[in-house]
Each structure stands twice: as C-alpha cells, then as structure tokens.
Design a protein around this motif. Structure first.
Motif, PDB file in Angstrom:
ATOM      1  N   GLU A 196       0.844  -1.184   0.000  1.00  0.00           N
ATOM      2  CA  GLU A 196       0.000   0.000   0.000  1.00  0.00           C
ATOM      3  C   GLU A 196       0.888   1.246   0.000  1.00  0.00           C
ATOM      4  OE1 GLU A 196      -2.678  -0.111   3.242  1.00  0.00           O
ATOM      5  OE2 GLU A 196      -3.766  -1.880   2.522  1.00  0.00           O
ATOM      6  N   HIS A 197       0.363   2.334  -0.516  1.00  0.00           N
ATOM      7  CA  HIS A 197       1.138   3.572  -0.497  1.00  0.00           C
ATOM      8  C   HIS A 197       0.187   4.747  -0.292  1.00  0.00           C
ATOM      9  CE1 HIS A 197       0.177   5.306  -4.539  1.00  0.00           C
ATOM     10  NE2 HIS A 197      -0.220   4.067  -4.745  1.00  0.00           N
ATOM     11  N   ASP A 198       0.741   5.838   0.246  1.00  0.00           N
ATOM     12  CA  ASP A 198      -0.090   6.998   0.564  1.00  0.00           C
ATOM     13  C   ASP A 198       0.403   8.260  -0.118  1.00  0.00           C
ATOM     14  OD1 ASP A 198       2.255   7.118   2.055  1.00  0.00           O
ATOM     15  OD2 ASP A 198       1.309   8.153   3.740  1.00  0.00           O
ATOM     16  N   LEU A 199       1.392   8.126  -0.986  1.00  0.00           N
ATOM     17  CA  LEU A 199       1.926   9.297  -1.681  1.00  0.00           C
ATOM     18  C   LEU A 199       1.678   9.141  -3.179  1.00  0.00           C
ATOM     19  CD1 LEU A 199       5.364   9.693   0.165  1.00  0.00           C
ATOM     20  CD2 LEU A 199       3.223  10.893   0.632  1.00  0.00           C
ATOM     21  N   ALA A 200       0.878  10.033  -3.724  1.00  0.00           N
ATOM     22  CA  ALA A 200       0.591   9.980  -5.153  1.00  0.00           C
ATOM     23  C   ALA A 200       1.740  10.601  -5.945  1.00  0.00           C
ATOM     24  CB  ALA A 200      -0.708  10.726  -5.448  1.00  0.00           C
ATOM     25  N   VAL A 201       1.844  10.174  -7.185  1.00  0.00           N
ATOM     26  CA  VAL A 201       2.843  10.767  -8.071  1.00  0.00           C
ATOM     27  C   VAL A 201       2.574  12.261  -8.186  1.00  0.00           C
ATOM     28  CG1 VAL A 201       3.714  10.814 -10.436  1.00  0.00           C
ATOM     29  CG2 VAL A 201       3.206   8.625  -9.332  1.00  0.00           C
ATOM     30  N   GLY A 202       3.617  13.056  -8.043  1.00  0.00           N
ATOM     31  CA  GLY A 202       3.482  14.501  -8.090  1.00  0.00           C
ATOM     32  C   GLY A 202       3.440  15.165  -6.728  1.00  0.00           C
ATOM     33  N   THR A 203       3.368  14.362  -5.652  1.00  0.00           N
ATOM     34  CA  THR A 203       3.316  14.925  -4.302  1.00  0.00           C
ATOM     35  C   THR A 203       4.642  15.597  -3.949  1.00  0.00           C
ATOM     36  OG1 THR A 203       1.772  13.206  -3.586  1.00  0.00           O
ATOM     37  CG2 THR A 203       2.943  14.402  -1.856  1.00  0.00           C
ATOM     38  N   GLN A 204       4.556  16.808  -3.410  1.00  0.00           N
ATOM     39  CA  GLN A 204       5.750  17.512  -2.945  1.00  0.00           C
ATOM     40  C   GLN A 204       6.210  16.900  -1.626  1.00  0.00           C
ATOM     41  OE1 GLN A 204       7.416  20.061  -4.568  1.00  0.00           O
ATOM     42  NE2 GLN A 204       6.009  19.688  -6.286  1.00  0.00           N
ATOM     43  N   VAL A 205       7.485  16.545  -1.541  1.00  0.00           N
ATOM     44  CA  VAL A 205       8.016  15.879  -0.350  1.00  0.00           C
ATOM     45  C   VAL A 205       9.422  16.395  -0.053  1.00  0.00           C
ATOM     46  CG1 VAL A 205       6.706  13.757  -0.772  1.00  0.00           C
ATOM     47  CG2 VAL A 205       9.014  13.994  -1.713  1.00  0.00           C
ATOM     48  N   ALA A 206       9.931  15.921   1.079  1.00  0.00           N
ATOM     49  CA  ALA A 206      11.360  16.044   1.383  1.00  0.00           C
ATOM     50  C   ALA A 206      11.829  14.633   1.703  1.00  0.00           C
ATOM     51  CB  ALA A 206      11.597  16.976   2.569  1.00  0.00           C
ATOM     52  N   ALA A 207      12.986  14.260   1.219  1.00  0.00           N
ATOM     53  CA  ALA A 207      13.488  12.900   1.414  1.00  0.00           C
ATOM     54  C   ALA A 207      14.964  12.950   1.819  1.00  0.00           C
ATOM     55  CB  ALA A 207      13.316  12.072   0.144  1.00  0.00           C
ATOM     56  N   ARG A 208      15.358  11.920   2.581  1.00  0.00           N
ATOM     57  CA  ARG A 208      16.768  11.822   2.974  1.00  0.00           C
ATOM     58  C   ARG A 208      17.529  11.135   1.842  1.00  0.00           C
ATOM     59  NH1 ARG A 208      18.103   8.658   6.808  1.00  0.00           N
ATOM     60  NH2 ARG A 208      16.112   7.594   7.133  1.00  0.00           N
ATOM     61  N   PRO A 268      14.376  18.703  -0.796  1.00  0.00           N
ATOM     62  CA  PRO A 268      13.037  18.811  -1.385  1.00  0.00           C
ATOM     63  C   PRO A 268      12.973  18.139  -2.747  1.00  0.00           C
ATOM     64  CG  PRO A 268      14.220  20.885  -1.608  1.00  0.00           C
ATOM     65  CD  PRO A 268      15.091  19.996  -0.776  1.00  0.00           C
ATOM     66  N   GLY A 269      11.796  17.599  -3.062  1.00  0.00           N
ATOM     67  CA  GLY A 269      11.612  16.959  -4.352  1.00  0.00           C
ATOM     68  C   GLY A 269      10.158  16.600  -4.574  1.00  0.00           C
ATOM     69  N   THR A 270       9.926  15.723  -5.530  1.00  0.00           N
ATOM     70  CA  THR A 270       8.583  15.309  -5.922  1.00  0.00           C
ATOM     71  C   THR A 270       8.565  13.802  -6.127  1.00  0.00           C
ATOM     72  OG1 THR A 270       8.279  17.422  -7.075  1.00  0.00           O
ATOM     73  CG2 THR A 270       6.737  15.654  -7.612  1.00  0.00           C
ATOM     74  N   VAL A 271       7.452  13.178  -5.753  1.00  0.00           N
ATOM     75  CA  VAL A 271       7.297  11.750  -6.012  1.00  0.00           C
ATOM     76  C   VAL A 271       7.160  11.551  -7.513  1.00  0.00           C
ATOM     77  CG1 VAL A 271       5.840   9.727  -5.684  1.00  0.00           C
ATOM     78  CG2 VAL A 271       6.244  11.292  -3.780  1.00  0.00           C
ATOM     79  N   GLY A 272       8.100  10.796  -8.082  1.00  0.00           N
ATOM     80  CA  GLY A 272       8.084  10.574  -9.523  1.00  0.00           C
ATOM     81  C   GLY A 272       7.437   9.271  -9.936  1.00  0.00           C
ATOM     82  N   ALA A 273       7.473   8.269  -9.048  1.00  0.00           N
ATOM     83  CA  ALA A 273       6.894   6.964  -9.379  1.00  0.00           C
ATOM     84  C   ALA A 273       6.744   6.147  -8.107  1.00  0.00           C
ATOM     85  CB  ALA A 273       7.758   6.217 -10.395  1.00  0.00           C
ATOM     86  N   TRP A 274       5.902   5.120  -8.202  1.00  0.00           N
ATOM     87  CA  TRP A 274       5.644   4.211  -7.081  1.00  0.00           C
ATOM     88  C   TRP A 274       5.887   2.781  -7.550  1.00  0.00           C
ATOM     89  CZ3 TRP A 274       4.881   2.244  -2.513  1.00  0.00           C
ATOM     90  CH2 TRP A 274       4.059   1.142  -2.334  1.00  0.00           C
ATOM     91  N   ASP A 275       6.711   2.044  -6.839  1.00  0.00           N
ATOM     92  CA  ASP A 275       7.017   0.658  -7.175  1.00  0.00           C
ATOM     93  C   ASP A 275       6.227  -0.251  -6.242  1.00  0.00           C
ATOM     94  OD1 ASP A 275       8.052  -1.838  -7.711  1.00  0.00           O
ATOM     95  OD2 ASP A 275      10.127  -1.162  -7.856  1.00  0.00           O
ATOM     96  N   MET A 276       5.128  -0.833  -6.754  1.00  0.00           N
ATOM     97  CA  MET A 276       4.277  -1.647  -5.893  1.00  0.00           C
ATOM     98  C   MET A 276       4.923  -2.976  -5.545  1.00  0.00           C
ATOM     99  SD  MET A 276       1.271  -3.098  -8.377  1.00  0.00           S
ATOM    100  CE  MET A 276       1.613  -4.246  -9.709  1.00  0.00           C
ATOM    101  N   ALA A 277       5.949  -3.384  -6.281  1.00  0.00           N
ATOM    102  CA  ALA A 277       6.589  -4.666  -5.997  1.00  0.00           C
ATOM    103  C   ALA A 277       7.362  -4.642  -4.692  1.00  0.00           C
ATOM    104  CB  ALA A 277       7.509  -5.054  -7.151  1.00  0.00           C
ATOM    105  N   ASN A 278       8.010  -3.509  -4.381  1.00  0.00           N
ATOM    106  CA  ASN A 278       8.806  -3.461  -3.145  1.00  0.00           C
ATOM    107  C   ASN A 278       8.409  -2.307  -2.223  1.00  0.00           C
ATOM    108  OD1 ASN A 278       9.899  -1.177  -4.351  1.00  0.00           O
ATOM    109  ND2 ASN A 278      11.737  -2.237  -5.065  1.00  0.00           N
ATOM    110  N   GLY A 279       7.361  -1.566  -2.587  1.00  0.00           N
ATOM    111  CA  GLY A 279       6.848  -0.533  -1.697  1.00  0.00           C
ATOM    112  C   GLY A 279       7.724   0.692  -1.587  1.00  0.00           C
ATOM    113  N   THR A 280       8.524   0.984  -2.609  1.00  0.00           N
ATOM    114  CA  THR A 280       9.405   2.148  -2.567  1.00  0.00           C
ATOM    115  C   THR A 280       8.973   3.171  -3.613  1.00  0.00           C
ATOM    116  OG1 THR A 280      10.985   1.173  -4.128  1.00  0.00           O
ATOM    117  CG2 THR A 280      11.321   0.737  -1.768  1.00  0.00           C
ATOM    118  N   TYR A 281       9.586   4.338  -3.536  1.00  0.00           N
ATOM    119  CA  TYR A 281       9.262   5.453  -4.425  1.00  0.00           C
ATOM    120  C   TYR A 281      10.484   5.888  -5.222  1.00  0.00           C
ATOM    121  CZ  TYR A 281       5.104   5.973  -1.457  1.00  0.00           C
ATOM    122  OH  TYR A 281       3.942   5.755  -0.764  1.00  0.00           O
ATOM    123  N   ARG A 282      10.187   6.533  -6.338  1.00  0.00           N
ATOM    124  CA  ARG A 282      11.229   7.280  -7.042  1.00  0.00           C
ATOM    125  C   ARG A 282      11.029   8.743  -6.708  1.00  0.00           C
ATOM    126  NH1 ARG A 282      10.213   7.895 -12.907  1.00  0.00           N
ATOM    127  NH2 ARG A 282       9.733  10.071 -12.415  1.00  0.00           N
TER     128      ARG A 282
END
Length: 294
Positions: free
Chosen positions: A88-100, A110-124
């Motif tokens: 499951e994921h709660d961040l849609a593509v295009g969401t403004q975020v900050a990431a380590r 700062p950045g933006t969610v570019g993609a969601w990988d449902m196979a391993n639950g991670t983001y680009r």
C-alpha cells in the motif's frame, strides 16, 4: 296364486337390481377415491423429484463457484510469485516531499514523487536539484508539515546510524528494542547487528502529521490567597533558594510585592515562587500542573 308368485319374483328381481346398482355405485366411488389418492401420491412424487433436482442444481452451482474461486486464488498466487508483494502507499505521483537522499543523516532534500514501485513498496524521488533516486523507502520521506515523534515506542520500525559509521553514512533499517531512559535507545538492525545506546538524533522513524494545535489560552490571574503582612518565603529573582519575608502588596495581575527579611524588596513575584512556612513541594508531578524549570 300364480300372479302373487310372479309379483314376488318381480320384487325379488327389483331388490337384486337395486343391490347390484348400490354395489356398482360403491365400486365407482372407491375407484374415484383410489384415483384421487393416486393423483395425490403422484403429485407428491413430482414435487419431491423437483425439490431434489433443485437441491442438486444448487449444490452443483456452489461446487462450480468454489472451483472458480479456488482457480482464481491459485492464479493470483502464481501471479504474485512473479510480481512480488503489493504494498500500500499513501503518496501519489506529483506529491511535494522532502526525502533523505541515499538515507544519509540530516540530508533532507526537497523533491517530488516521480513513481511508485508496488513490488517493493518504494518510491522514485525527483529532487529539485535535478537528482533522481530510485527505491526510496517511505520512512525516508516526509510531506510538508510532517515531523517525527520525539519519543519512540519499543517495537517501532526505524533507520539508525550504526556505531562507528562515518558522518553522512547511510542509515540502516531496524527496530527499536528498548528505551534506555537517558535519551538513548537500543536498536536491532535487520542484518542482526545490535546497538545498545543510539542517540535519538541518530534514529529516524516514520514522520507523521501532528494533531492540530489547541488555541492558546491565556490564563487569567488567580484569586489572591495571600494578604499584606503574611509571613512567607519566596525565591528571589526566580532562584533556587527560598528567603524569608512578608507580603508588602497584592497586585491586580495576581503577583505580589515582597519585603524580604534581609532588607531586599521585589515586585511582581509570581505566586508559584512563594510558599508559606511549612509548605512542601508535591512528591509527584501531574500532567497539566503549572511549574517553573531550568
């Protein structure tokens, strides 16, 4: 005599005919009753056959549904083996975020969610500076307004700095196993390593949106419970020690002017800094209790 005999014979024939007619009518009535009973038996048989046929059809349909559902589950299981788990994921593509970036300490970028990988639950994450990072765990991402909790509960998933790692080294995933009471925590890492005294600032947990702040309530001055001339002890200037004195004045804002026994004068002393002779500090503090602290 002959005529009487003929009349008797005729009467006898008529009686016999009536008896035969009665027997015939009775036989016909019995036949009709038997036919009606047979029709009822046949109707009951037909209804029973129809009920059994319907029950058989329902059982067959249920068996077919079960077989279809089993085949669907098997197909989904086979597909899952190829696809991997769906997260499951709660961040849609295009969401403004900050990431380590790369899981480094204090490297919130700062950045933006570019993609969601449902196979391993991670983001680009597409960073504002042009960098792109694949496979970013959710624990390394926060949205505007989110923050980590100050205190960490035992059992919380985390990422932490392993002892002896260099500054800016990537944090490693694990779970908090103990709160040591001195601001440090014990962490068991997913690779089996254990750290017994990790500083809070070197542990990262999932950021959450804090609850809305309650509106600031400005307390009204309390009703004075000291009168001019009362003998008291007060902490001069908010210091640690209490000094003997007397109440010189009661102010409208709930504070007091104090005339100390050594000759010093102090105005606007809070009630919190004053005690009567013999008063003791409470042995336990309760949430919501007003205080002064260093």
């Amino acid at each position: 005599q002959a005529e009487a005999a003929q009349a008797e014979a005729a009467q006898a024939e008529a009686a016999q005919a009536e008896a035969e007619a009665a027997q015939l009518a009775k036989a016909e009535a019995n036949a009709e009753r038997e036919a009606a009973e047979a029709e009822l038996i046949e109707e009951a048989r037909r209804k029973k056959e129809a009920r059994l046929a319907a029950e058989a059809a329902a059982l067959k349909a249920h068996a077919n549904e079960e077989a279809t559902a089993a085949a669907k589950r098997k197909a989904e299981a086979e597909a899952a083996k190829v696809r991997g788990p769906i997260h499951e994921h709660d961040l849609a593509v295009g969401t403004q975020v900050a990431a380590r970036f790369k899981g480094m300490e204090f490297a919130w970028s700062p950045g933006t969610v570019g993609a969601w990988d449902m196979a391993n639950g991670t983001y680009r994450i597409d960073y504002d500076d042009g960098d792109v990072e694949e496979g970013v765990a959710r624990i390394r991402i926060k949205t505007p307004g989110q923050a980590e909790k100050g205190l960490i509960e035992v059992g919380t998933r985390c990422e932490a700095c392993k002892p002896g790692t260099k500054p800016q080294a990537p944090t490693a995933p694990g779970v908090v196993t103990a709160a040591n009471g001195d601001g440090t925590y014990s962490v068991k890492f997913d690779d089996g390593a254990v750290a017994l005294d990790v500083e809070r600032k070197k542990i990262y947990v999932q950021s959450v949106t804090p609850p809305p702040r309650k509106p600031l309530v400005i307390p009204q001055p309390s009703k004075p419970d000291l009168a001019v001339g009362d003998t008291i002890e007060a902490r001069f200037g908010g210091g640690l020690e209490h000094h003997a004195g007397k109440v010189a004045a009661v102010n409208d804002d709930g504070t007091y002017n104090i005339a100390y026994a050594d000759g010093d004068q102090e105005e606007g002393v809070k009630r919190l800094r004053i005690k009567r002779p013999g008063d003791q500090n409470p042995k336990a503090l309760i949430a919501g209790m007003r205080c002064e602290a260093r």
